[in-house]
Design a protein around this motif. Structure first.
Motif, PDB file in Angstrom:
ATOM      1  N   VAL A 117      33.431  33.277 122.080  1.00 49.93           N
ATOM      2  CA  VAL A 117      34.194  32.024 121.986  1.00 49.93           C
ATOM      3  C   VAL A 117      33.298  30.911 122.504  1.00 49.93           C
ATOM      4  N   GLU A 118      33.114  29.894 121.669  1.00 51.63           N
ATOM      5  CA  GLU A 118      32.146  28.849 122.005  1.00 51.63           C
ATOM      6  C   GLU A 118      32.807  27.480 121.973  1.00 51.63           C
ATOM      7  N   TYR A 119      32.402  26.622 122.911  1.00 48.66           N
ATOM      8  CA  TYR A 119      32.750  25.207 122.771  1.00 48.66           C
ATOM      9  C   TYR A 119      31.962  24.699 121.568  1.00 48.66           C
ATOM     10  N   ALA A 120      32.643  24.123 120.600  1.00 45.44           N
ATOM     11  CA  ALA A 120      31.956  23.667 119.386  1.00 45.44           C
ATOM     12  C   ALA A 120      30.851  22.664 119.724  1.00 45.44           C
ATOM     13  N   SER A 121      31.092  21.846 120.747  1.00 44.98           N
ATOM     14  CA  SER A 121      30.118  20.805 121.109  1.00 44.98           C
ATOM     15  C   SER A 121      28.817  21.396 121.645  1.00 44.98           C
ATOM     16  N   GLU A 122      28.884  22.579 122.250  1.00 41.87           N
ATOM     17  CA  GLU A 122      27.679  23.245 122.741  1.00 41.87           C
ATOM     18  C   GLU A 122      27.028  24.044 121.611  1.00 41.87           C
ATOM     19  N   PHE A 123      27.851  24.756 120.892  1.00 39.83           N
ATOM     20  CA  PHE A 123      27.389  25.624 119.803  1.00 39.83           C
ATOM     21  C   PHE A 123      26.519  24.842 118.816  1.00 39.83           C
ATOM     22  N   ARG A 124      26.986  23.650 118.446  1.00 41.19           N
ATOM     23  CA  ARG A 124      26.315  22.912 117.371  1.00 41.19           C
ATOM     24  C   ARG A 124      24.923  22.458 117.773  1.00 41.19           C
ATOM     25  N   TYR A 125      24.657  22.359 119.069  1.00 41.11           N
ATOM     26  CA  TYR A 125      23.372  21.805 119.507  1.00 41.11           C
ATOM     27  C   TYR A 125      22.429  22.819 120.105  1.00 41.11           C
ATOM     28  N   ARG A 126      22.872  24.104 120.225  1.00 40.77           N
ATOM     29  CA  ARG A 126      21.975  25.000 120.966  1.00 40.77           C
ATOM     30  C   ARG A 126      21.291  26.038 120.078  1.00 40.77           C
ATOM     31  N   ASP A 127      21.156  25.727 118.811  1.00 45.61           N
ATOM     32  CA  ASP A 127      20.477  26.621 117.882  1.00 45.61           C
ATOM     33  C   ASP A 127      20.951  28.062 118.060  1.00 45.61           C
ATOM     34  N   PRO A 128      22.237  28.309 117.867  1.00 50.09           N
ATOM     35  CA  PRO A 128      22.782  29.642 118.125  1.00 50.09           C
ATOM     36  C   PRO A 128      22.295  30.666 117.100  1.00 50.09           C
ATOM     37  N   VAL A 129      22.338  31.930 117.518  1.00 52.69           N
ATOM     38  CA  VAL A 129      21.981  33.009 116.577  1.00 52.69           C
ATOM     39  C   VAL A 129      23.201  33.224 115.682  1.00 52.69           C
ATOM     40  N   ILE A 130      23.041  32.978 114.391  1.00 50.90           N
ATOM     41  CA  ILE A 130      24.149  33.192 113.452  1.00 50.90           C
ATOM     42  C   ILE A 130      23.616  34.053 112.316  1.00 50.90           C
ATOM     43  N   ASN A 131      24.321  35.135 112.034  1.00 54.72           N
ATOM     44  CA  ASN A 131      23.896  36.023 110.949  1.00 54.72           C
ATOM     45  C   ASN A 131      24.832  35.899 109.759  1.00 54.72           C
ATOM     46  N   GLU A 132      24.322  36.364 108.613  1.00 54.87           N
ATOM     47  CA  GLU A 132      25.166  36.284 107.413  1.00 54.87           C
ATOM     48  C   GLU A 132      26.375  37.193 107.499  1.00 54.87           C
ATOM     49  N   GLN A 133      26.298  38.202 108.368  1.00 56.41           N
ATOM     50  CA  GLN A 133      27.467  39.101 108.506  1.00 56.41           C
ATOM     51  C   GLN A 133      28.499  38.551 109.478  1.00 56.41           C
ATOM     52  N   ASP A 134      28.176  37.426 110.125  1.00 53.69           N
ATOM     53  CA  ASP A 134      29.128  36.868 111.101  1.00 53.69           C
ATOM     54  C   ASP A 134      30.287  36.171 110.414  1.00 53.69           C
ATOM     55  N   VAL A 135      31.428  36.239 111.070  1.00 54.31           N
ATOM     56  CA  VAL A 135      32.564  35.428 110.631  1.00 54.31           C
ATOM     57  C   VAL A 135      32.835  34.414 111.733  1.00 54.31           C
ATOM     58  N   VAL A 136      32.858  33.151 111.360  1.00 53.95           N
ATOM     59  CA  VAL A 136      33.133  32.094 112.338  1.00 53.95           C
ATOM     60  C   VAL A 136      34.567  31.619 112.138  1.00 53.95           C
ATOM     61  N   ILE A 137      35.345  31.643 113.214  1.00 55.85           N
ATOM     62  CA  ILE A 137      36.730  31.151 113.143  1.00 55.85           C
ATOM     63  C   ILE A 137      36.747  29.785 113.803  1.00 55.85           C
ATOM     64  N   ALA A 138      37.119  28.761 113.038  1.00 55.04           N
ATOM     65  CA  ALA A 138      37.190  27.405 113.591  1.00 55.04           C
ATOM     66  C   ALA A 138      38.656  27.076 113.835  1.00 55.04           C
ATOM     67  N   ILE A 139      38.979  26.745 115.093  1.00 60.47           N
ATOM     68  CA  ILE A 139      40.376  26.446 115.423  1.00 60.47           C
ATOM     69  C   ILE A 139      40.486  24.958 115.736  1.00 60.47           C
ATOM     70  N   SER A 140      41.425  24.291 115.073  1.00 60.72           N
ATOM     71  CA  SER A 140      41.606  22.855 115.331  1.00 60.72           C
ATOM     72  C   SER A 140      42.985  22.412 114.873  1.00 60.72           C
ATOM     73  N   GLN A 141      43.722  21.775 115.759  1.00 57.39           N
ATOM     74  CA  GLN A 141      45.024  21.230 115.378  1.00 57.39           C
ATOM     75  C   GLN A 141      44.836  20.157 114.308  1.00 57.39           C
ATOM     76  N   SER A 142      44.026  19.168 114.630  1.00 58.62           N
ATOM     77  CA  SER A 142      43.875  18.009 113.741  1.00 58.62           C
ATOM     78  C   SER A 142      43.063  18.334 112.503  1.00 58.62           C
ATOM     79  N   GLY A 143      42.179  19.301 112.619  1.00 59.84           N
ATOM     80  CA  GLY A 143      41.261  19.598 111.515  1.00 59.84           C
ATOM     81  C   GLY A 143      40.207  18.518 111.353  1.00 59.84           C
ATOM     82  N   GLU A 144      40.110  17.622 112.342  1.00 58.41           N
ATOM     83  CA  GLU A 144      39.172  16.499 112.230  1.00 58.41           C
ATOM     84  C   GLU A 144      38.208  16.405 113.396  1.00 58.41           C
TER      85      GLU A 144
END
Ligand code: M6R
Length: 471
Positions: free
Chosen positions: A187-214
């Motif tokens: 579970v990642e803070y989106a604000s940290e995740f986006r800037y820290r060059d995270p390891v993301i693989n093609e087999q990963d599933v990312v779940i984005a949770i947002s009330q506003s969607g904005e």
């Protein structure tokens, strides 16, 4: 022309924007454009509206066009809406119908939207589960999971990205998915995740949770993960907003518009969808015991009725809150599934009452925070019956030994903690993994009443925005 000027200027603009431009020499024309910030054009009878989402427009029209990045809307009096891109290529605007009714945007007799939204939760959870849990409550199906079964079942890892309250829901989602499906979840803070060059693989599933969607950071995290080949699943409330449009699939929480800046019903809606997602996946994977699966599904179905019972505590919590308006600090404690609830309770209190509040996993107290305890310090403990009940009980004893003032939320009939705590609030029993759906509600009410007692602007607290469309 104004349009050409805007196109040329935007070619040089850096950063996020949603703008509407007028030329005083040509007052019948508006040119509007967006990048990373949302912009909606409402189409009425001989009139147009511009807003960041459909909610303020729905009073006038239910026809909207959601502009995409790089699109420019050209609105001229008496003419049809024209949409072009930065290179002047004309596109056909896709007109969507907004499914909102005005009643949902009014307070309906409540003094604040926040209180209305807290009280709506039993109905919201019901709506959220409608068509997903069958009438006999022995099966739950999220169609987005079934439609993307292969991709989701082959995932080696899930990464949840979110901010604020949605991030707290994500922490509960992690426990649900890991325990039911035996897949690792981060579970990642989106604000940290986006800037820290995270390891993301093609087999990963990312779940984005947002009330506003904005939320700008969550949207950017989605774009980053997508560009690295991950499969993106959105859990959002605002229909047609930017995040659901950017994801591969997802499930709306269907709790209706949330107007109060402090998120309440969206949180319980998000947890409900995460529980249904974990159950659907686990059933498909065969990682959940059939009897346990049935008991969770049946209990999920009971949650709206149990929430109604919790809401009957409103007067008691209003009375209790008067005792604590003196406090400058609060500590919230919980363990297991109740730890994210402690974080959420503390966030609610700080954002609307401006009282400093911290949530901790109860066992962490001895590693530092216990130094804060004195006779002035209110400590809210989520101490309902669960596997760690005895341990939470000793945490409470440690606080009492240092004269802290314990407000305990316990399971109905608990005679042990009720005798030690300064005050205890009894809640209906539920299955451990669904406890957050019950225990969060009185914490929302407690924060609400403390803020009201202090005369704060509950629905629009200072310095906060409902949709954080900037970084
Ligand atoms: O719309 P989102 O769920 O993406 O918003 C995320 C946070 O900004 C939001 O949860 C915020 O923390 C709330 N004010 C909490 O009550």
């Amino acid at each position: 022309s104004l349009l050409t000027a805007v196109q040329l200027a935007l070619g040089e603009v850096i950063g996020a924007y949603a703008i509407a431009i007028l030329d005083k020499e040509h007052p019948d024309e508006i040119v509007a454009a967006r990048k990373s910030s949302p912009l909606v054009v409402g189409i009425g009878e001989d009139e147009f509206f511009l807003a960041s989402d459909a909610t303020p427009i729905v009073e006038y029209t239910d026809k909207v066009v959601y502009l995409e990045d790089g699109e420019i809307a050209v609105i001229n009096r008496g003419e049809e809406l024209k949409v072009v891109d930065l290179n002047n290529v004309e596109m056909t605007p896709e007109v969507k119908k907004v499914e909102l009714n005005l009643g949902q945007l009014e307070k309906g007799g409540y003094p604040h939207f926040m209180l209305k939204e807290i009280f709506e939760q039993p109905d919201c959870i019901h709506d959220c589960m409608r068509g997903r849990i069958n009438v006999d409550a022995d099966n739950v199906v999220l169609s987005a999971v079934i439609d993307n079964k292969e991709r989701l079942l082959s995932a080696k890892r899930f990464i949840i990205v979110a901010c604020g309250t949605s991030w707290h829901a994500g922490l509960i989602g992690k426990q649900l998915i890991e325990s039911f499906c035996r897949i690792p979840v981060e579970v990642e803070y989106a604000s940290e995740f986006r800037y820290r060059d995270p390891v993301i693989n093609e087999q990963d599933v990312v779940i984005a949770i947002s009330q506003s969607g904005e939320t700008a950071d969550t949207l950017a995290a989605v774009e980053l993960a997508k560009s690295r080949g991950a499969f993106i699943y959105g859990i959002c409330n605002a229909i047609g907003s930017s995040i659901p449009r950017a994801t591969h699939t997802g499930s709306y929480i269907h709790v209706g518009p949330e107007i109060g800046v402090a998120s309440t019903k969206a949180f319980t809606g998000q947890v409900t969808v995460l529980a249904m997602l974990a159950l659907t996946l686990a059933k498909e994977k065969g990682t959940i015991d059939e009897r346990y699966y049935l008991s969770v599904v049946r209990e999920l179905n009971q949650i709206p009725e149990k929430m109604k019972e919790v809401l009957k505590l409103n007067d008691k919590l209003a009375e209790l809150s008067k005792t604590f308006t003196y406090a400058h600090n609060f500590i919230y404690l919980g363990r297991g599934y109740s730890y994210p609830v402690a974080l959420e309770g503390a966030l609610k209190l700080k954002e609307i009452s401006y009282i400093h509040a911290e949530g901790y996993p109860a066992a962490e107290m001895k590693h530092g925070p216990i130094a804060l305890i004195d006779a002035e310090m209110p400590v809210v403990v989520i101490a309902t019956q669960n596997a760690l009940y005895e341990k939470v009980l000793s945490n409470i004893q440690e606080i009492k030994a240092r004269k802290g003032r314990v407000i305990a939320f316990v399971t109905k009939g608990d005679m042990v903690i009720s005798q030690i705590a300064d005050c205890s609030i009894e809640l209906p029993e539920t299955i451990e993994c669904l406890n957050p759906l019950i225990t969060t509600v009185p914490l929302q009410l407690l924060a609400y009443h403390i803020a009201v007692c202090k005369g704060m602007d509950v629905d629009q607290p200072r310095n906060l925005a409902k949709s954080v469309t900037v970084e």
